[in-house]
Design a protein around this motif. Sequence first.
Motif, short mmCIF file in Angstrom:
data_model
loop_
_atom_site.label_atom_id
_atom_site.label_comp_id
_atom_site.label_asym_id
_atom_site.label_seq_id
_atom_site.Cartn_x
_atom_site.Cartn_y
_atom_site.Cartn_z
N LEU B 11 0.85 -1.19 0.00
CA LEU B 11 0.00 0.00 0.00
C LEU B 11 0.89 1.24 0.00
O LEU B 11 1.75 1.40 0.88
N ALA B 40 -6.40 -4.92 -12.61
CA ALA B 40 -7.10 -4.13 -11.59
C ALA B 40 -8.24 -4.96 -11.01
O ALA B 40 -8.74 -5.88 -11.68
N PRO B 41 -8.66 -4.68 -9.80
CA PRO B 41 -9.71 -5.47 -9.16
C PRO B 41 -10.96 -5.58 -10.02
O PRO B 41 -11.53 -4.56 -10.44
N ALA B 88 -3.77 6.27 -8.47
CA ALA B 88 -4.82 5.36 -8.00
C ALA B 88 -5.12 4.30 -9.06
O ALA B 88 -5.38 3.13 -8.74
N THR B 91 -3.50 0.78 -9.20
CA THR B 91 -3.88 -0.28 -8.26
C THR B 91 -4.27 -1.54 -9.02
O THR B 91 -5.16 -1.52 -9.87
N LEU B 115 0.05 -7.69 -5.14
CA LEU B 115 -0.94 -6.62 -5.14
C LEU B 115 -0.30 -5.28 -4.82
O LEU B 115 0.38 -5.13 -3.80
N THR B 117 -1.49 -1.42 -4.14
CA THR B 117 -2.64 -0.57 -3.85
C THR B 117 -2.15 0.86 -3.67
O THR B 117 -1.27 1.13 -2.85
N SER B 119 -3.39 4.45 -2.66
CA SER B 119 -4.52 5.14 -2.02
C SER B 119 -4.01 6.09 -0.96
O SER B 119 -3.02 5.80 -0.28
#
Lengths: 111, 120
Positions: B11, B40-41, B88, B91, B115, B117, B119
């Motif tokens: 993160l 991406a998710p 962003a 991510t 992963l 992230t 943010s």
Amino acid sequence: QSALTQPRSVSGSPGQSVTISCTGTSSNVGAYNYVSWYQQSSDKAPKLIIFDVSERPSGVPGRFSGSKSGNTASLTISGLQAEDEADYYCCSSAGSFTPFVFGTGTKVSVL
Amino acid sequence: DVQLLESGGGLVKPGESLRLSCAASGFTFSTYAMGWVRQAPGKGLEWVSAISGGGTKRSYADSVKGRFSISRDNSKATMYLQLNSLRAEDTAVYFCAKDRYSNPKYLESWGRGTLVTVSS
């Protein structure tokens, strides 16, 4: 390079055949025979199942086949099985500086 | 067996940097091109960058050009991706992949991903 266009989803019963289209342009799919397909099962890494438009890597079942005509490539799954339920992505080269352009992805459901 | 193990995800805040690593084993690393692909998710696959077996040819997606940098250390059988000025929209799960050839064409073996992230 924009993503290649695939249908969002296709479905079929066990034993049936399904075909997934992959539409690009004369700058990618239409220009090169470097077309491949990847299978991605839930929360897993993608797996190469077709390369060079229609070749299968060792271990990939013969029910998976690929073809290309003009700017459109296709993946056919013959004799659909429950384990084939997954997301499928086409991919094409767009030249040496852009070796990979992926498709938007197609979810295959086995009814 | 080919094994690819990504690390370095986490993160971070927008504008920060991160370096991803991909440790390879089970094949002659310097012979093959390598690549990074992200997801991406809930989204599809997006190619990020690729590097030839010898490391002389590098390519980048337009979305990361000028911000990301790919490299490899063949003596350590490891590939890297330096991610700068993160946004962003960066991510995603980042997959490391081994190509079938010495120049990028087909990604035939993949790691499990790491992963990233971004943010605030």
